[in-house]
Design a protein around this motif. Structure first.
Motif, PDB file in Angstrom:
ATOM      1  N   ALA A 175       0.842  -1.199   0.000  1.00 61.25           N
ATOM      2  CA  ALA A 175       0.000   0.000   0.000  1.00 61.25           C
ATOM      3  C   ALA A 175       0.878   1.250   0.000  1.00 61.25           C
ATOM      4  CB  ALA A 175      -0.901  -0.003   1.230  1.00 61.25           C
ATOM      5  N   GLY A 176       0.521   2.193  -0.855  1.00 66.17           N
ATOM      6  CA  GLY A 176       1.291   3.424  -0.970  1.00 66.17           C
ATOM      7  C   GLY A 176       2.320   3.384  -2.078  1.00 66.17           C
ATOM      8  N   HIS A 177       2.605   2.182  -2.571  1.00 66.35           N
ATOM      9  CA  HIS A 177       3.579   2.040  -3.662  1.00 66.35           C
ATOM     10  C   HIS A 177       2.927   1.440  -4.911  1.00 66.35           C
ATOM     11  CE1 HIS A 177       6.841   3.228  -1.088  1.00 66.35           C
ATOM     12  NE2 HIS A 177       7.731   2.973  -2.033  1.00 66.35           N
ATOM     13  N   GLU A 178       1.617   1.622  -5.043  1.00 65.62           N
ATOM     14  CA  GLU A 178       0.922   1.084  -6.214  1.00 65.62           C
ATOM     15  C   GLU A 178       1.451   1.671  -7.520  1.00 65.62           C
ATOM     16  OE1 GLU A 178      -1.813   0.784  -2.684  1.00 65.62           O
ATOM     17  OE2 GLU A 178      -0.550   2.351  -3.558  1.00 65.62           O
ATOM     18  N   PHE A 179       2.065   2.854  -7.446  1.00 65.50           N
ATOM     19  CA  PHE A 179       2.594   3.489  -8.656  1.00 65.50           C
ATOM     20  C   PHE A 179       3.708   2.645  -9.288  1.00 65.50           C
ATOM     21  CE2 PHE A 179       5.288   5.005  -5.223  1.00 65.50           C
ATOM     22  CZ  PHE A 179       6.568   4.942  -5.770  1.00 65.50           C
ATOM     23  N   MET A 180       4.249   1.692  -8.535  1.00 64.62           N
ATOM     24  CA  MET A 180       5.327   0.857  -9.060  1.00 64.62           C
ATOM     25  C   MET A 180       4.808  -0.235  -9.998  1.00 64.62           C
ATOM     26  SD  MET A 180       8.351   1.784  -8.084  1.00 64.62           S
ATOM     27  CE  MET A 180       9.270   0.289  -8.426  1.00 64.62           C
ATOM     28  N   ILE A 181       3.521  -0.551  -9.933  1.00 60.64           N
ATOM     29  CA  ILE A 181       2.957  -1.609 -10.765  1.00 60.64           C
ATOM     30  C   ILE A 181       3.170  -1.277 -12.239  1.00 60.64           C
ATOM     31  CG2 ILE A 181       0.907  -2.941 -11.355  1.00 60.64           C
ATOM     32  CD1 ILE A 181       1.825  -3.409  -8.531  1.00 60.64           C
ATOM     33  N   ASP A 182       3.716  -2.248 -12.980  1.00 61.73           N
ATOM     34  CA  ASP A 182       3.998  -2.159 -14.424  1.00 61.73           C
ATOM     35  C   ASP A 182       5.151  -1.214 -14.758  1.00 61.73           C
ATOM     36  OD1 ASP A 182       2.221  -4.080 -15.317  1.00 61.73           O
ATOM     37  OD2 ASP A 182       0.560  -2.666 -15.500  1.00 61.73           O
ATOM     38  N   LYS A 183       5.801  -0.638 -13.744  1.00 61.75           N
ATOM     39  CA  LYS A 183       7.044   0.078 -14.015  1.00 61.75           C
ATOM     40  C   LYS A 183       8.100  -0.959 -14.398  1.00 61.75           C
ATOM     41  CE  LYS A 183       6.496   4.580 -12.876  1.00 61.75           C
ATOM     42  NZ  LYS A 183       5.098   4.638 -12.512  1.00 61.75           N
ATOM     43  N   THR A 184       9.090  -0.562 -15.206  1.00 64.65           N
ATOM     44  CA  THR A 184      10.123  -1.489 -15.646  1.00 64.65           C
ATOM     45  C   THR A 184      11.500  -0.958 -15.297  1.00 64.65           C
ATOM     46  OG1 THR A 184      10.198  -0.494 -17.859  1.00 64.65           O
ATOM     47  CG2 THR A 184       8.712  -2.375 -17.540  1.00 64.65           C
ATOM     48  N   LEU A 185      12.438  -1.884 -15.154  1.00 67.00           N
ATOM     49  CA  LEU A 185      13.815  -1.536 -14.820  1.00 67.00           C
ATOM     50  C   LEU A 185      14.739  -2.341 -15.728  1.00 67.00           C
ATOM     51  CD1 LEU A 185      15.690   0.009 -12.793  1.00 67.00           C
ATOM     52  CD2 LEU A 185      15.748  -2.114 -11.460  1.00 67.00           C
ATOM     53  N   LYS A 186      15.491  -1.646 -16.591  1.00 60.02           N
ATOM     54  CA  LYS A 186      16.454  -2.303 -17.468  1.00 60.02           C
ATOM     55  C   LYS A 186      17.750  -2.551 -16.712  1.00 60.02           C
ATOM     56  CE  LYS A 186      14.525  -0.122 -21.612  1.00 60.02           C
ATOM     57  NZ  LYS A 186      14.793   0.790 -22.757  1.00 60.02           N
ATOM     58  N   GLU A 187      18.566  -3.442 -17.266  1.00 59.25           N
ATOM     59  CA  GLU A 187      19.787  -3.827 -16.560  1.00 59.25           C
ATOM     60  C   GLU A 187      20.747  -2.663 -16.409  1.00 59.25           C
ATOM     61  OE1 GLU A 187      23.091  -7.419 -16.486  1.00 59.25           O
ATOM     62  OE2 GLU A 187      21.617  -7.306 -18.103  1.00 59.25           O
ATOM     63  N   ASP A 188      20.851  -1.821 -17.448  1.00 56.96           N
ATOM     64  CA  ASP A 188      21.780  -0.692 -17.338  1.00 56.96           C
ATOM     65  C   ASP A 188      21.270   0.378 -16.371  1.00 56.96           C
ATOM     66  OD1 ASP A 188      19.669   0.114 -18.873  1.00 56.96           O
ATOM     67  OD2 ASP A 188      20.846   1.014 -20.471  1.00 56.96           O
ATOM     68  N   GLU A 189      19.988   0.300 -16.005  1.00 53.12           N
ATOM     69  CA  GLU A 189      19.429   1.245 -15.036  1.00 53.12           C
ATOM     70  C   GLU A 189      19.486   0.710 -13.605  1.00 53.12           C
ATOM     71  OE1 GLU A 189      15.890   3.217 -17.792  1.00 53.12           O
ATOM     72  OE2 GLU A 189      15.508   1.375 -16.647  1.00 53.12           O
ATOM     73  N   GLY A 190      19.494  -0.615 -13.469  1.00 48.57           N
ATOM     74  CA  GLY A 190      19.427  -1.217 -12.135  1.00 48.57           C
ATOM     75  C   GLY A 190      20.530  -2.231 -11.908  1.00 48.57           C
ATOM     76  N   GLU A 191      21.763  -1.802 -12.063  1.00 48.22           N
ATOM     77  CA  GLU A 191      22.907  -2.706 -11.911  1.00 48.22           C
ATOM     78  C   GLU A 191      22.907  -3.387 -10.545  1.00 48.22           C
ATOM     79  OE1 GLU A 191      27.779  -2.368 -11.797  1.00 48.22           O
ATOM     80  OE2 GLU A 191      26.611  -0.833 -12.830  1.00 48.22           O
TER      81      GLU A 191
END
Length: 641
Positions: A175-191
């Motif tokens: 709860a409170g982090h629903e904005f994260m749903i369907d967000k994506t993280l590529k490898e070069d962004e999330g090492e």
């Protein structure tokens, strides 16, 4: 006078000095001192009196001190008892809270252990961790290939691109982090996050050998990622405003067996085990019969003690599904303790094991039910095929016999198709077929569910309600919800004939559905599921009837339109002919009038008489123009189709 006289006998008030001397602190003490002085009559009265007063003062002071000490003792004792009571209450409260926490955790564990839909609890799992850790947010992502962009006209696997890079797509959040749903993280962004899937080597002690030696061996273990200060780490990607805090990520990788290949392999293995058990049982019976042929007391020279194999199904084929559980304290500006990190890891391991347990039980159920139903399917198909062929022949002959003589081939074809459609509908709606079909709602994985998807599209169910996001592939868990009483009612009463003005989405256009259905092998569907093959036949015939009906009505419209256009053309030609004939007749009359001898009276040209005579001729009959034809609106089939 009387008043003043009574005041004479009233006791006068003491002087303040006298009052002081008469007080207990002075007069009473002096009285006691003088009493003791009289009693003892010392030789030195003043010395005795002074010592007595000093001693009295000391005793009085000691009494005060003792009294205060006693009062302080009572107060401290009461304070201690209160503190003990408070501590007991606090301990009881802590114990109660701990019991509630334990019960809550135990209830959640029990809930996970008792369900086959563990994946449905991801959001609840995230909320549980957030509450227990007192963190800002928990969110869970899945590692998957980047999907290829698709349109409504693409196939169910058009989104698959095996050469595409991976990315993390977040599928659950607290709860409170629903904005994260369907967000994506590529490898070069999330090492940092991606590092959890890079194994690291670690030396561990091998169990002690017989000679007592210890040996170091290298094992590989999954990593976790922890950043105590996210703001000062440039490798952190923020999906919201950067805030002070910590970040922790740990892998949740489980072995999934819910796939077509796993199901097929499991069915083949189950059939093989059944065959081997049957062969083993025959061998047992044969060996038993052989032993009976020897007389009692004689030994069978070929008889040996045989160890029979325990035939068990092989483990299911699995695929690693990689997820990540992320925890952060952004905005709270605090680290995540090692104890809390270990708490997350323990829960993730439990959740993973239960997910694998649920899928294993689900596939075991699906294979077991399928095996039983498959045997019934083959028997039903064998029993019904001959009867169905004869029913179809009789029903078609009866319907054609009812048609008017001279009915067109197109009409006969449509009526024949309608007869077959109704027969297929009746077969599909038989109770044992409906019951068997609806039993598939208990399946976690269903092959050839594309047939159901196409039926739902034709029935008007929106794609977004039954497909996986970003794909055209059916989500069986969502689609099951559409298999309700409304679905069955639509199946009973749907009529593909007649105008249907609304234009469905591109994926639900009739010709598109027919093309998609033709890409599915009917023989494969029939081998897999008898009820599903009946649904296939019904949908196939439904689409055929729809197309034939629209084609016949459009052919009828075109014929009527052509007839009207021909009539208009003939009417225009007749009008032109009439006009020319009138002009010619007038010209001839004028020439005849000019050639008359002088004195002969000229007569005017009688136009009305000429036109009446012209119209009376058979070849000049008035052409009747049929009324204007309005085409039916059929939004599901374009005119160019």
């Amino acid at each position: 006078m009387a008043h003043s006289q009574s005041n004479r006998f009233k006791k006068a008030e003491d002087h303040p000095d006298v009052s002081y001397l008469k007080s207990d602190a002075v007069g009473k003490v002096l009285s006691k001192a003088l009493g003791q002085l009289y009693k003892h009559q010392p030789s030195n009265p003043l010395h005795f009196l002074g010592n007595w007063l000093i001693n009295y003062a000391s005793l009085t002071k000691n009494k005060e001190i003792s009294k205060k000490k006693a009062e302080e003792t009572i107060r401290l004792k009461q304070k201690y008892e209160n503190a003990i009571q408070d501590m007991i209450k606090q301990q009881e409260k802590s114990a109660e809270e701990a019991a509630k926490k334990f019960q809550k955790e135990n209830d959640f564990r029990t809930k996970i252990e008792s369900t086959l839909d563990v994946d449905d609890l991801l959001t609840e799992f995230a909320n549980h961790l957030k509450e227990e850790l007192d963190c800002t947010g928990v969110y869970i992502g899945i590692l998957e290939k980047i999907k290829r962009p698709i349109t409504d006209l693409d196939g169910e696997f058009a989104h698959v691109d095996d050469s595409a890079p991976d990315h993390i797509r977040y599928i659950a959040a607290s709860a409170g982090h629903e904005f994260m749903i369907d967000k994506t993280l590529k490898e070069d962004e999330g090492e940092i996050t991606y590092s959890i899937w890079k194994e690291e080597e670690a030396e561990v002690d091998k169990p002690e050998s017989e000679d007592g030696d210890h040996e170091k061996v290298v094992e590989k273990k999954a990593k976790f990622a922890y950043v105590p200060d996210v703001v000062n780490n440039p490798k952190i990607k923020f999906f919201d405003v950067p805030k002070l805090g910590a970040y922790f990520a740990t892998p949740l990788t489980y072995k999934s067996c819910l796939s077509e290949s796993s199901f097929d392999t499991a069915v083949d293995d189950a059939l093989d085990c059944r065959r081997r058990r049957a062969d083993q049982e025959l061998e047992r019976e044969k060996k038993s019969e052989d032993n009976k042929t020897y007389r009692e007391g004689e030994e069978n020279p070929e008889e040996e003690e045989k160890v029979w194999e325990d035939i068990q199904e092989a483990p299911y084929v699995t695929t690693d599904i990689k997820l990540v559980v992320c925890v952060d304290t952004m905005g709270k500006d605090c680290e995540i303790s090692e104890e809390k990190r270990n708490y997350v890891i323990q829960w993730v391991e439990f959740f993973k094991s239960q997910w694998e347990r649920a899928e294993d039980e689900s596939l075991r159920h699906d294979v077991s039910v399928y095996m039983k139903q498959h045997d019934l399917d083959l028997q039903n198909l064998q029993d019904k095929q001959g009867e169905w062929v004869e029913n179809e022949r009789v029903a078609i002959d009866e319907r054609l016999a009812d048609l008017e003589a001279g009915a067109s081939e197109e009409t006969k074809e449509l009526e024949t198709a309608i007869v077959l459609l109704n027969l297929y509908r009746d077969r599909l709606l038989e109770k044992y077929v409906v019951d068997q079909f609806y039993s598939y709602k208990e399946f976690k994985f269903l092959k050839y569910s594309r047939v159901i998807q196409l039926v739902l599209y034709y029935f008007g169910v929106p794609k977004a309600q039954i497909v996986e996001p970003g794909t055209n592939r059916l989500n069986w868990k969502l689609a099951k919800k559409a298999l309700n009483d409304d679905f069955l009612n639509t199946l009973k009463h749907i009529n593909p004939c007649g105008p249907k003005p609304p234009k469905p989405p591109a994926y639900a256009m009739t010709k598109k559905l027919q093309n998609d259905l033709s890409n599915i092998s009917f023989d494969d569907v029939q081998h897999y599921s008898f009820p599903l093959s009946l649904l296939y036949s019904f949908l196939d015939q439904l689409l055929k009837v729809r197309i034939l009906d629209v084609s016949n009505r459009r052919r009828d419209y075109n014929n009527k339109q052509e007839e009207r256009e021909n009539a208009i053309k003939l009417a225009e030609e007749l009008a032109e002919k009439r006009k020319n004939a009138l002009l010619d007749a007038k010209e001839r009359h004028e020439k005849d009038e000019e050639n008359l001898e002088e004195g002969v009276e000229k007569t005017p040209f009688n136009e009305a008489e000429f036109l009446a005579e012209f119209d009376e001729r058979e070849s000049n009959q008035v052409v009747e123009i049929p009324p204007e034809v309005v085409p039916d609106e059929d939004g599901d089939i374009g005119w160019d189709e």
